[in-house]
Design a protein around this motif. Structure first.
Motif, PDB file in Angstrom:
ATOM      1  N   UNK A   1     -42.210 -21.068  22.332  1.00  0.00           N
ATOM      2  CA  UNK A   1     -42.555 -22.320  22.930  1.00  0.00           C
ATOM      3  C   UNK A   1     -43.546 -23.322  22.046  1.00  0.00           C
TER       4      UNK A   1
ATOM      5  N   UNK B   1     -35.538 -19.863  14.375  1.00  0.00           N
ATOM      6  CA  UNK B   1     -35.205 -19.193  15.605  1.00  0.00           C
ATOM      7  C   UNK B   1     -35.969 -19.673  16.736  1.00  0.00           C
ATOM      8  N   UNK B   2     -35.311 -19.709  17.796  1.00  0.00           N
ATOM      9  CA  UNK B   2     -35.922 -19.836  19.087  1.00  0.00           C
ATOM     10  C   UNK B   2     -35.693 -18.674  19.720  1.00  0.00           C
ATOM     11  N   UNK B   3     -36.873 -17.862  19.486  1.00  0.00           N
ATOM     12  CA  UNK B   3     -36.472 -16.447  19.698  1.00  0.00           C
ATOM     13  C   UNK B   3     -36.552 -16.208  21.456  1.00  0.00           C
ATOM     14  N   UNK B   4     -36.132 -15.171  22.099  1.00  0.00           N
ATOM     15  CA  UNK B   4     -36.233 -14.835  23.329  1.00  0.00           C
ATOM     16  C   UNK B   4     -37.658 -14.700  23.677  1.00  0.00           C
TER      17      UNK B   4
ATOM     18  N   UNK C   1     -38.076  -8.130  28.657  1.00  0.00           N
ATOM     19  CA  UNK C   1     -37.196  -7.061  28.491  1.00  0.00           C
ATOM     20  C   UNK C   1     -37.407  -6.477  27.098  1.00  0.00           C
TER      21      UNK C   1
ATOM     22  N   UNK D   1     -32.015  -0.121  15.431  1.00  0.00           N
ATOM     23  CA  UNK D   1     -32.401  -1.060  14.534  1.00  0.00           C
ATOM     24  C   UNK D   1     -33.725  -0.488  13.729  1.00  0.00           C
TER      25      UNK D   1
ATOM     26  N   UNK E   1     -32.009 -10.265   9.383  1.00  0.00           N
ATOM     27  CA  UNK E   1     -31.334 -10.759  10.621  1.00  0.00           C
ATOM     28  C   UNK E   1     -32.162 -10.135  11.885  1.00  0.00           C
TER      29      UNK E   1
ATOM     30  N   UNK F   1     -34.264 -12.685  14.208  1.00  0.00           N
ATOM     31  CA  UNK F   1     -33.628 -13.194  15.576  1.00  0.00           C
ATOM     32  C   UNK F   1     -34.277 -12.590  16.922  1.00  0.00           C
ATOM     33  N   UNK F   2     -34.743 -11.215  16.735  1.00  0.00           N
ATOM     34  CA  UNK F   2     -35.190 -10.502  17.875  1.00  0.00           C
ATOM     35  C   UNK F   2     -36.276 -11.066  18.567  1.00  0.00           C
ATOM     36  N   UNK F   3     -36.514 -10.551  19.779  1.00  0.00           N
ATOM     37  CA  UNK F   3     -37.767 -11.126  20.468  1.00  0.00           C
ATOM     38  C   UNK F   3     -38.885 -10.363  19.875  1.00  0.00           C
TER      39      UNK F   3
END
Lengths: 314, 314
Positions: free
Chosen positions: A115, A154-157, A161, A170, A190, A194-196
Motif C-alpha cells: 500500500x 507488482x501489487x503484492x498480497x 497467510x 519454491x 517470478x 510476485x509472492x507476498x
C-alpha cells in the motif's frame, strides 16, 4: 520506533512566521530553521508549507533551496517533503543519475508495504507525469529490467497467510535456478517479484534450512553481475529491512570518504518510522553508537540537523 | 452509455423480501428474480445482498446458486457481484481453466483504467488471499509470462500528456521488433506494459502512418504464437475497447455453436458502462441488431435476462 521528537501542539502560522524571519535578509539563520523543522512530523511540515504559502505567497521549499546549500540543503529538501513525495524524488534521482545497482529502486519497492509503494507510485505520477514503471523500464535492459520493473510494478498480497508447501517447493526452485550460475533467472524473477513478502521470508528460511546456506550468500557466491546484486539487495530488504539499513549506514561511513547521500537517505526516511530500532541494530553490530559515528563523519548545520532527527534533545 | 434500466428509488428490504418469496419452496420463480435483479445497479444490488442477509441470515448469492442452473445461473452470479469482484472472479476462472490465450486477463488489464484495475487487484487479494500477479506468473512462462504479468502489474500513468517524439521513436522501435518475426520481444513488452494508454494510442497511430499497416495486422502477419495473440489483443483493447468487444460478441455467435461465456461476460460487464455504444458498433459492423443476434443464439430465462440487461423494456 521513531527517533523524531515533535511537540504535539504547534502553530503552523507561528512556525511559518519564524521561518520567514530566519530566511529573510542577508544570509539566513540556519540554527532557527533546524530548531523548528527538525522537530515537526510529516503532517506538521505540510501544514507549515501551506501556512507559509498562504502568508507570504512563496513556496517554502524553493526559498529554502535558494538559501541553503550542500548536504544540509539536500537533507532539508528531502526531509520537508511528504514521505511518498520524497520516495518518488529519490527514485527519480536514482534513475537520472544512472545508479548502476539501482539500490534505491530496490529499496523503495521491497522495504515499503504494497500500500505504501502504491502511494509512492501515485506521487511519482503527480510529480513527473509518467509512471515509475516506464522510467525504470527505459533505463534498464534484460534480466535486470525484468527484475526491477517487476519489483516496482507488482501489487503484492499483503495478508498474513503463509503456504508452507509453497515455501518448500519454491525454495527448491530457487536453489535449482541459482546453483552453478546457470543463468536461469526467469523463476528467480517470478518468485521475487510476485509472492507476498511474508511468503518470501518463509521460502528464504526454508532455503537456509534445506541447503545450509543463506540465499543471499549463495547468490553472491554464484555471481556478481548487476542482476545478482539487485536480487541480493531485494532479498535483504524483504528479510529484515532494519539490518539492511544498518549495512547501508555502515558502508556509507566505512573506510576513506563518506557517502552523505546514503546517510541522509536512511536518516531522513526512517526518522519518523523505525530509526530507533536501526540505531540499536547498528550499536549491536558495531559497538559504536550511530550518533557518534555520524557526528564523526559530518559537520556544521548538516551534522546538527541529522543529530536532531536522530533524537538528540537540543 | 449504459443499457441498464434501473429505477432511482428502490427499497432494498422490499426487494430482499420479494426475492425470498421467489426462491422459497419447491422450485423458484425465475421471472420474478429477473424482474428485480436485471433492473438494479451495482450499488442497489449490494444493498439488496446486505438486506437479504440481515433479514434471512442467508447469503443471497449462495441461495441463487443453488436454485438456478446453467448459463442463466452463471450470468446471474456474475451480475450480482460488484464490478471489481466480478472481474477478479473472471480472471481467476480464466487462470484456473488454463485459457491458453489468456484473453480475459489481457482484457481486464487493458480495458480498465489504471485505478479500476487497482480495485480489481484489491478484490482479488480479498477473495483469493493471493495477488493476481502471482497467479498469472505461475500459470505462464517465457515471453507470454513477461507480457501478461507486466500488463496486470503496471500502475500506468493515467494523465492526458502525450509525448509526440516518444510516439515517433517507439513506433520505430516496435516496427524493428516486430518485423521479420525476429523474436525480439523485449522492447514490445516494455512499451506495451509500461506506457500510458493515451501515449500508446499515439504510438500506434504513428506506426500506421509511417509504415502503412496497422500494428495489429503486422503482428498477426508475422506470427501466431500465444505471445503474438496476446500482444494483438492488448493493442486492440487499448486502441478501442468498444470495437474489441464487438468482435468478441461477433466471434461468440459466428458459425456453428455459441460461446455463452463470452456473451455473458461482455453483456454483464458492460451493461452498466457502455453497452449502448457497443450495440451501435455491432449494428454498424453487422447490419443486425445485437439484441436480435443474442435472442437467436440464446433461450429461456438466460435469454430474457440478457435482453433485459441490454435495455429491453419488459
Amino acid at each position: 520506533m521513531a527517533t523524531l521528537i515533535a511537540p504535539p501542539n504547534h502553530s503552523p502560522t507561528e512556525d511559518a512566521e519564524a521561518l520567514r524571519k530566519a530566511v529573510k535578509g542577508w544570509g539566513s539563520n540556519e540554527k532557527a530553521i533546524i530548531a523548528i523543522l527538525s522537530h515537526r512530523n510529516a503532517t506538521q511540515r505540510t501544514q507549515i508549507r501551506q501556512a507559509y504559502n498562504d502568508l507570504f505567497q512563496e513556496d517554502l521549499i524553493k526559498r529554502l533551496e535558494s538559501e541553503l546549500s550542500g548536504d544540509f540543503e539536500r537533507a532539508m529538501y528531502r526531509w520537508i517533503l511528504e514521505p511518498a513525495e520524497r520516495e518518488a524524488l529519490l527514485a527519480h534521482l536514482a534513475l537520472k543519475n544512472g545508479d548502476k545497482n539501482y539500490q534505491v529502486i530496490v529499496e523503495i519497492s521491497c522495504v515499503l508495504s504494497p500500500e505504501e509503494l502504491l502511494v509512492v507510485k501515485r506521487a511519482y505520477h503527480n510529480r513527473y507525469k509518467r509512471s515509475l514503471e516506464e522510467d525504470v523500464a527505459v533505463n534498464t535492459t534484460g534480466h535486470l529490467r525484468q527484475l526491477l520493473v517487476g519489483l516496482v510494478s507488482s501489487f503484492r498480497y499483503g495478508g498474513n497467510e503463509i503456504n508452507a508447501n509453497l515455501a518448500q517447493s519454491e525454495a527448491d526452485v530457487l536453489h535449482e535456478a541459482i546453483k552453478d550460475n546457470n543463468g536461469k533467472y526467469e523463476e528467480i524473477i517470478r518468485i521475487l517479484t510476485t509472492r507476498s513478502k511474508i511468503q518470501l521470508v518463509a521460502t528464504f528460511n526454508r532455503y537456509k534450512d534445506d541447503h545450509g546456506i543463506a540465499i543471499t550468500k549463495k547468490l553472491s557466491d554464484e555471481g556478481s553481475n548487476d542482476f545478482h546484486k539487485a536480487a541480493g539487495l531485494a532479498i535483504s530488504c524483504i528479510i529484515d529491512h532494519k539490518k539492511y539499513y544498518e549495512k547501508v549506514l555502515r558502508n556509507a561511513m566505512e573506510g576513506a570518504g563518506t557517502d552523505e547521500d546514503a546517510i541522509t537517505r536512511v536518516i531522513v526516511s526512517r526518522a519518523e518510522k523505525d530509526l530507533k530500532d536501526i540505531k540499536e541494530v547498528y550499536y549491536k553490530r558495531n559497538s559504536v553508537h550511530l550518533e557518534h559515528a555520524v557526528a564523526k563523519e559530518t559537520s556544521g548545520d548538516y551534522k546538527t540537523f541529522l543529530l536532531n532527527l536522530m533524537g538528540k534533545d537540543d
